[in-house]
Enzyme design. Structure first.
Site, PDB file in Angstrom:
ATOM      1  N   ASP A   8       0.100  -3.773  -5.628  1.00 47.72           N
ATOM      2  CA  ASP A   8      -1.166  -3.416  -4.992  1.00 47.72           C
ATOM      3  C   ASP A   8      -2.031  -4.670  -4.999  1.00 47.72           C
ATOM      4  O   ASP A   8      -1.777  -5.602  -5.766  1.00 47.72           O
ATOM      5  CB  ASP A   8      -1.840  -2.292  -5.797  1.00 47.72           C
ATOM      6  CG  ASP A   8      -3.060  -1.695  -5.089  1.00 47.72           C
ATOM      7  OD1 ASP A   8      -3.331  -2.067  -3.931  1.00 47.72           O
ATOM      8  OD2 ASP A   8      -3.744  -0.849  -5.702  1.00 47.72           O
ATOM      9  N   SER A   9      -3.075  -4.686  -4.176  1.00 51.59           N
ATOM     10  CA  SER A   9      -4.000  -5.821  -4.216  1.00 51.59           C
ATOM     11  C   SER A   9      -4.727  -5.849  -5.561  1.00 51.59           C
ATOM     12  O   SER A   9      -5.110  -6.895  -6.037  1.00 51.59           O
ATOM     13  CB  SER A   9      -5.008  -5.717  -3.079  1.00 51.59           C
ATOM     14  OG  SER A   9      -5.681  -4.480  -3.135  1.00 51.59           O
ATOM     15  N   TYR A  40      -7.806  -7.043  -0.335  1.00 49.91           N
ATOM     16  CA  TYR A  40      -7.029  -7.452   0.840  1.00 49.91           C
ATOM     17  C   TYR A  40      -7.767  -7.123   2.142  1.00 49.91           C
ATOM     18  O   TYR A  40      -7.560  -7.787   3.152  1.00 49.91           O
ATOM     19  CB  TYR A  40      -5.671  -6.737   0.842  1.00 49.91           C
ATOM     20  CG  TYR A  40      -4.593  -7.399   0.008  1.00 49.91           C
ATOM     21  CD1 TYR A  40      -4.859  -8.489  -0.819  1.00 49.91           C
ATOM     22  CD2 TYR A  40      -3.281  -6.930   0.071  1.00 49.91           C
ATOM     23  CE1 TYR A  40      -3.858  -9.076  -1.575  1.00 49.91           C
ATOM     24  CE2 TYR A  40      -2.270  -7.517  -0.682  1.00 49.91           C
ATOM     25  CZ  TYR A  40      -2.556  -8.589  -1.500  1.00 49.91           C
ATOM     26  OH  TYR A  40      -1.562  -9.172  -2.240  1.00 49.91           O
ATOM     27  N   CYS A  71      -0.573  -0.446  -1.797  1.00 53.71           N
ATOM     28  CA  CYS A  71      -1.802  -0.830  -1.090  1.00 53.71           C
ATOM     29  C   CYS A  71      -1.745  -0.436   0.388  1.00 53.71           C
ATOM     30  O   CYS A  71      -0.799  -0.782   1.099  1.00 53.71           O
ATOM     31  CB  CYS A  71      -1.948  -2.346  -1.214  1.00 53.71           C
ATOM     32  SG  CYS A  71      -3.234  -3.066  -0.198  1.00 53.71           S
ATOM     33  N   CYS A 179      -6.439   6.512  -0.135  1.00 56.41           N
ATOM     34  CA  CYS A 179      -6.822   5.338  -0.918  1.00 56.41           C
ATOM     35  C   CYS A 179      -6.225   5.501  -2.306  1.00 56.41           C
ATOM     36  O   CYS A 179      -6.283   6.606  -2.876  1.00 56.41           O
ATOM     37  CB  CYS A 179      -8.350   5.227  -0.990  1.00 56.41           C
ATOM     38  SG  CYS A 179      -8.910   3.931  -2.114  1.00 56.41           S
ATOM     39  N   THR A 180      -5.677   4.418  -2.829  1.00 54.09           N
ATOM     40  CA  THR A 180      -5.002   4.470  -4.137  1.00 54.09           C
ATOM     41  C   THR A 180      -5.875   5.080  -5.237  1.00 54.09           C
ATOM     42  O   THR A 180      -5.364   5.680  -6.170  1.00 54.09           O
ATOM     43  CB  THR A 180      -4.601   3.054  -4.615  1.00 54.09           C
ATOM     44  OG1 THR A 180      -5.722   2.186  -4.462  1.00 54.09           O
ATOM     45  CG2 THR A 180      -3.441   2.518  -3.816  1.00 54.09           C
TER      46      THR A 180
END
Lengths: 256, 256
Positions: A8-9, A40, A71, A179-180
């Site tokens: 992930d970012s 990101y 992400c 969204c994560t």
């Protein structure tokens, strides 16, 4: 195949790792948070592709037999790059499992999609869901990530933000949390709809990605481990890691 | 000297420009928002210096006779670079005017300082105020910027966030708002203290920078103008610009 590389970012993807671990404790997880380059959403696609190439190569060298992109932004702009860098290992994006879920089963409409500005502006979920004939309502809900990162899960500020956003989104039959970070406030979102007597199916891309990995990966003997890398080891990030993973997590190894 | 170049990593510095314009409508303002590279807080000092060198050079070429750095992060790490790139034109950082104010007059203690994670972690205000014998309490208040950027000025989420943060900060005699965005919620902060019957002096780095520019720049004939550049012209940024400037503002010229 029982070693999965997740990246992930930032650290939000650790929530996907945690959901995966709950379902499949036998899987070994290699997690990479590109904390030096987040968010990101502000970077050009070319720049993101170059980060993704490096991360996927690193995770493969560390032994990942499968790659999962937690992400949303990287999933949207660098999926092909990740496949190329994975050199034959399968790659899952955050997007595919969500769309498969909506294809496998008919969810109540309209489908609401909430996410960051970048995700919503990309229209990636909206267009894909419309292409399989769903009526979709999309809304960027940018304040939620910083509230969650502050640890304000059951905080009046977060309740007020959810209230305003979901009222603005209007009535939906299903809500996709794209969204994560959002699964952490799923209970508050459910409370919003319960208070109004509305029945809404809640889905999250983070959980659907974890389920898809759990479905695909062959069972392994014994218990898997978690290895965890970040590209910048700012102390604040380590606090956040604990938050998403749900328990203290250390040592974090920084690579550059 | 009546042409001032103001820059920020984003558009928050337009609030400084607006406060300056209210005091000195005769001054011509050239504003540059480095929206392609925000937030500066995530970048290395070397990277920020290279952005600042380019921006200051650009503003000088466009005719700026003085440079003001509205951004706290750039002020902290790239002041010398800005001076060098300004080739003799005076440069004001966001930090100096605040410290001068605390030197000129003795403000009630303890002095609370709130700002982003980057600003607070740098300790730049805390150390400087301690060096002139102030008792200081610092707190990072990272949720406030996204709430303000969402336009939630008088929103219950913002009230709840202010409540939690200022309670956590504890009793202060003076509060320094050390972030370009915070003057927009100054009224809510004042309400928080008024409700508790606490007398607290509120100061903002944005207003102090505007006052310092107004104090230094010689009067000019007629009315000044505003020119406005961004390095990325994302439509969301243009909405925000209007928010900080307090009126529609166009056209924005994008330079890369």
């Amino acid at each position: 195949m029982s070693v999965v590389g997740i990246f992930d970012s930032g650290l939000g993807g650790l929530l996907t790792a945690r959901l995966l671990r709950e379902r499949r404790p036998d899987i070994t997880i290699l997690y990479y948070g590109d904390t030096a380059h987040l968010p990101y959403g502000d970077k050009s696609p070319a720049q993101i592709r170059s980060y993704v190439r490096g991360i996927v190569g690193f995770l493969r060298e560390e032994g990942a037999e499968m790659i999962a992109i937690a992400c949303n932004t990287a999933s949207a702009v660098a999926y092909d790059t990740a496949c190329e860098a994975a050199k034959g290992a399968p790659v899952l994006s955050a997007i595919q499992p969500a769309l498969s879920a909506f294809e496998r089963r008919r969810y109540p409409e309209p489908v609401g999609v909430i996410g960051t500005y970048t995700t919503i502006r990309s229209g990636i979920y909206g267009k894909a869901l419309q292409s399989i004939d769903y009526v979709v309502r999309e809304l960027a809900t940018p304040v939620l990530v910083p509230l969650i990162e502050e640890g304000w899960i059951d905080h009046p500020a977060t309740e007020a933000a959810i209230d305003t956003y979901l009222t603005q989104l209007g009535e939906v039959g299903t809500l996709l949390l794209a969204c994560t970070h959002y699964p952490l406030i799923e209970a508050s979102i459910a409370r919003f709809y319960a208070k109004r007597g509305q029945k809404v199916s809640l889905l999250s891309t983070a959980a659907l990605l974890a389920e898809e990995i759990a479905r695909i990966v062959l069972p392994a003997e014994g218990e898997g481990t978690l290895s965890f890398w970040v590209s910048d080891d700012n102390p604040r990030f380590l606090e956040l890691a604990q938050h998403f993973w749900g328990a203290p997590i250390s040592p974090a190894l920084a690579v550059r």
